[in-house]
Write an enzyme that holds these catalytic residues in place. Structure first.
Site, PDB file in Angstrom:
ATOM      1  N   SER A 215       0.709  -1.214  -0.030  1.00  0.00           N
ATOM      2  CA  SER A 215      -0.008   0.198  -0.092  1.00  0.00           C
ATOM      3  C   SER A 215       0.711   1.109  -0.163  1.00  0.00           C
ATOM      4  O   SER A 215       1.810   1.335   0.483  1.00  0.00           O
ATOM      5  CB  SER A 215      -0.809   0.056   1.177  1.00  0.00           C
ATOM      6  N   PRO A 282      -8.324  -0.782  -5.638  1.00  0.00           N
ATOM      7  CA  PRO A 282      -7.848   0.538  -5.137  1.00  0.00           C
ATOM      8  C   PRO A 282      -8.637   0.787  -3.749  1.00  0.00           C
ATOM      9  O   PRO A 282      -9.871   0.756  -3.528  1.00  0.00           O
ATOM     10  CB  PRO A 282      -8.138   1.733  -5.939  1.00  0.00           C
ATOM     11  N   GLY A 283      -7.830   1.357  -2.699  1.00  0.00           N
ATOM     12  CA  GLY A 283      -8.756   1.876  -1.417  1.00  0.00           C
ATOM     13  C   GLY A 283      -8.260   3.385  -1.362  1.00  0.00           C
ATOM     14  O   GLY A 283      -8.977   4.254  -1.639  1.00  0.00           O
ATOM     15  N   ARG A 319      -2.573   7.020  11.816  1.00  0.00           N
ATOM     16  CA  ARG A 319      -1.349   6.731  10.981  1.00  0.00           C
ATOM     17  C   ARG A 319      -0.323   7.237  11.259  1.00  0.00           C
ATOM     18  O   ARG A 319       1.010   6.713  10.982  1.00  0.00           O
ATOM     19  CB  ARG A 319      -2.047   7.189   9.453  1.00  0.00           C
ATOM     20  N   TYR A 323       2.481   4.380  11.489  1.00  0.00           N
ATOM     21  CA  TYR A 323       3.429   4.254  10.201  1.00  0.00           C
ATOM     22  C   TYR A 323       4.352   5.371  10.145  1.00  0.00           C
ATOM     23  O   TYR A 323       5.158   5.491   9.212  1.00  0.00           O
ATOM     24  CB  TYR A 323       2.537   4.196   8.921  1.00  0.00           C
ATOM     25  N   CYS A 349      -3.812  10.366  26.298  1.00  0.00           N
ATOM     26  CA  CYS A 349      -2.886  10.290  27.432  1.00  0.00           C
ATOM     27  C   CYS A 349      -1.640   9.577  27.157  1.00  0.00           C
ATOM     28  O   CYS A 349      -1.321   8.531  27.826  1.00  0.00           O
ATOM     29  CB  CYS A 349      -3.769   9.809  28.738  1.00  0.00           C
ATOM     30  N   GLU A 350      -0.964  10.038  26.173  1.00  0.00           N
ATOM     31  CA  GLU A 350       0.293   9.307  25.916  1.00  0.00           C
ATOM     32  C   GLU A 350       1.109  10.240  25.113  1.00  0.00           C
ATOM     33  O   GLU A 350       0.652  11.112  24.258  1.00  0.00           O
ATOM     34  CB  GLU A 350       0.265   8.016  25.328  1.00  0.00           C
ATOM     35  N   TYR A 378      -8.260   5.126   5.828  1.00  0.00           N
ATOM     36  CA  TYR A 378      -7.727   4.735   7.012  1.00  0.00           C
ATOM     37  C   TYR A 378      -7.954   5.307   8.179  1.00  0.00           C
ATOM     38  O   TYR A 378      -7.162   5.174   9.245  1.00  0.00           O
ATOM     39  CB  TYR A 378      -6.437   3.798   6.814  1.00  0.00           C
TER      40      TYR A 378
HETATM   41  N1  LLP Z   1      -6.415  -5.234  -1.732  1.00  0.00           N
HETATM   42  C1  LLP Z   1      -5.802  -5.903  -0.516  1.00  0.00           C
HETATM   43  C2  LLP Z   1      -5.899  -7.422  -0.594  1.00  0.00           C
HETATM   44  C3  LLP Z   1      -5.561  -5.034   0.294  1.00  0.00           C
HETATM   45  O1  LLP Z   1      -4.757  -5.902   1.406  1.00  0.00           O
HETATM   46  C4  LLP Z   1      -5.386  -3.702   0.527  1.00  0.00           C
HETATM   47  C5  LLP Z   1      -5.166  -3.022   1.595  1.00  0.00           C
HETATM   48  C6  LLP Z   1      -5.972  -3.064  -0.703  1.00  0.00           C
HETATM   49  C7  LLP Z   1      -6.434  -3.852  -1.574  1.00  0.00           C
HETATM   50  C8  LLP Z   1      -6.199  -1.394  -0.577  1.00  0.00           C
HETATM   51  O2  LLP Z   1      -4.669  -0.796  -0.731  1.00  0.00           O
HETATM   52  P1  LLP Z   1      -4.616   0.486  -1.071  1.00  0.00           P
HETATM   53  O3  LLP Z   1      -4.927   0.716  -2.499  1.00  0.00           O
HETATM   54  O4  LLP Z   1      -5.497   1.491  -0.176  1.00  0.00           O
HETATM   55  O5  LLP Z   1      -3.406   0.890  -0.608  1.00  0.00           O
HETATM   56  N2  LLP Z   1      -4.057   0.947   7.425  1.00  0.00           N
HETATM   57  C9  LLP Z   1      -3.046   1.363   6.514  1.00  0.00           C
HETATM   58  C10 LLP Z   1      -3.198   0.469   4.948  1.00  0.00           C
HETATM   59  C11 LLP Z   1      -3.415  -0.984   5.028  1.00  0.00           C
HETATM   60  C12 LLP Z   1      -3.632  -1.507   3.724  1.00  0.00           C
HETATM   61  C13 LLP Z   1      -4.341  -2.883   3.906  1.00  0.00           C
HETATM   62  N3  LLP Z   1      -4.708  -3.552   2.700  1.00  0.00           N
HETATM   63  C14 LLP Z   1      -2.610   2.745   6.290  1.00  0.00           C
HETATM   64  O6  LLP Z   1      -3.220   3.253   6.937  1.00  0.00           O
HETATM   65  O7  LLP Z   1      -1.580   2.907   5.680  1.00  0.00           O
END
Ligand code: LLP
Length: 419
Positions: A215, A282-283, A319, A323, A349-350, A378
């Site tokens: 990601s 895409p997320g 985040r 990260y 509180c940290e 996220y």
């Molecule tokens: N497909 C699968 C199988 C995934 O595991 C993920 C994300 C996506 C698609 C979407 O990925 P993207 O296009 O959003 O990069 N919480 C973390 C990100 C965790 C991503 C998990 N999987 C953050 O805030 O950066």
């Protein structure tokens, strides 16, 4: 004071500073949004969501008649957001029974839903099969055992097989998934046996391969390597290339949508052959920049540094803590150039509860409304009730009006599960 009129790239499309230098989002004054809906609040530009979905779909259409864009619901698991993408003709991937419930409630067509997970329960698989979802992405042998048990004789389910391409994407280790030593998918050398089992199954129809390198990727090379690495596994009508396209939080320069799509389509055509249906998941790229978070400054303290403390923090944006993610921060009615180097801290509180370090604000004071752009991915999804803080609302803005699509949590909500 000099007023910046140009907004940084991280802000939602259509945002601007008005004549007085006040931030406007979807035609709404950010100060008024803060007054009307309270802070912290996630403010989402609906036009931005739609524009990014359309841009990605159009980029695929321009290159291939066989592509499906499937929103990774985990990035912003909110029915209103899922409904927008359903209206735009996208499918979605869900990684749990809860995300499946949200997708169905949003009116997402079951046939366009894909179920993921490295630890799917039998109940989650049963709910997915009963809902008639398009594809289950098989991650391991146990998935196959459970699905065959659930389907019994007479019912069938289309599946993709998730493989681990043994590719490292340049990103934070916590969000890299393609490496060999990963909890996701089946290793390349173990895949042939599972493929043979799936091909022989009466109830499971293996239609494709799936992989996801990681990601927030700012380079397309890992996709090419993953597509190449999986080509020897056989001939499949569907190649699901995962998500991963990075976005601009501060000064990142991700590939353009065209570069991203071209890289994926060309690689699939070259290594897997022409005529494949390419699934993209895409997320972040669809939602991150659609949204900003508004906060109110509660206190300003000067010791070794200047500490600007706001009414949210790690309960609405984990985040930076997980990260080391960097965000911009601005005072909504006094955009830069600022004169005060400060750390913007949360109310938790940290000491690790710091949203942004060494940002330059224009004379921040209690009562100021601050904005952090690019919080759509996220943020809401990883929000918590740490310190008993109610989670923020999600507010859509469009054409000068705002509407709450997820209300703010209340103290009653915090008590609602007590027995
Ligand atoms: N497909 C699968 C199988 C995934 O595991 C993920 C994300 C996506 C698609 C979407 O990925 P993207 O296009 O959003 O990069 N919480 C973390 C990100 C965790 C991503 C998990 N999987 C953050 O805030 O950066």
């Amino acid at each position: 004071m000099a007023v910046t009129t140009q907004l940084p790239a991280a802000f939602p499309l259509g945002s601007r500073l008005d004549e007085r230098g006040v931030l406007e989002l979807g035609g709404c004054d950010a100060l008024e949004l803060a007054r009307e809906h309270g802070t912290p609040a996630f403010v989402v530009s609906e036009d931005d969501l739609r524009a990014r979905a359309r841009e990605l779909v159009a980029a695929y259409r321009a290159r291939t008649p066989h592509a499906e864009v499937v929103f990774a619901a985990k990035a912003f698991p909110c029915t209103a957001v899922l409904r927008v993408f359903a209206e735009e003709g996208l499918g979605c991937d869900v990684a749990s029974g809860g995300e499946l419930a949200l997708a169905l409630a949003a009116g997402m067509e079951p046939g366009r839903i894909h179920l993921h997970g490295n630890a799917k329960s039998e109940a989650e698989l049963r709910a997915a099969v009963d809902a008639g979802i398009g594809h289950v992405v098989v991650d391991n042998v146990a998935d196959v055992d459970k699905l065959e048990r659930i389907l019994g004789a007479g019912r069938t389910q289309r599946v993709q097989l998730r493989v681990t391409p043994d590719v490292w994407g340049e990103t934070h280790a916590a969000v890299s998934t393609g490496q060999a030593d990963s909890k996701f998918g089946v290793a390349l050398d173990q895949a042939p046996a599972l493929i043979a089992r799936l091909r022989a199954s009466d109830s499971l129809e293996l239609v494709g391969l799936h992989f996801h390198v990681g990601s927030q990727l700012l380079d397309v090379t890992p996709y090419l390597r993953a597509v190449e690495a999986t080509a020897a596994l056989g001939d499949f009508p569907v190649v699901n290339v995962g998500g991963g396209l990075g976005v601009t939080y501060t000064d990142e320069r991700p590939p353009t949508v065209e570069e991203y799509v071209a890289a994926k389509v060309d690689a699939v055509e070259r290594f897997h052959g022409p005529g494949r249906t390419i699934v993209d998941e895409p997320g972040r790229a669809l939602v991150a920049n659609s949204t900003v978070t508004l906060y109110t400054v509660e206190s300003v303290k000067r010791n070794v540094s200047t500490w600007v403390a706001v009414d949210g923090g790690m309960s609405d944006n984990l985040r930076p803590m997980l990260y080391g993610a960097r965000y911009e921060v601005h005072v909504v009615d006094r955009f830069g150039p600022g004169d005060t180097v400060c750390h913007v801290a949360g109310k938790h509180c940290e000491s690790g509860d710091v949203l942004a370090r060494d940002v330059v604000l224009a004379d921040p004071r209690p009562g100021d409304v601050l904005v952090t752009p690019a919080t759509g991915a996220y943020g809401h999804s990883m929000a918590s009730n740490y310190n008993g803080v109610p989670r923020p609302p999600v507010v859509f803005v469009k054409d000068g009006s705002s509407r709450v699509v997820v209300r703010r949590e209340t103290y009653e909500d915090l008590l609602a599960r007590d027995v």
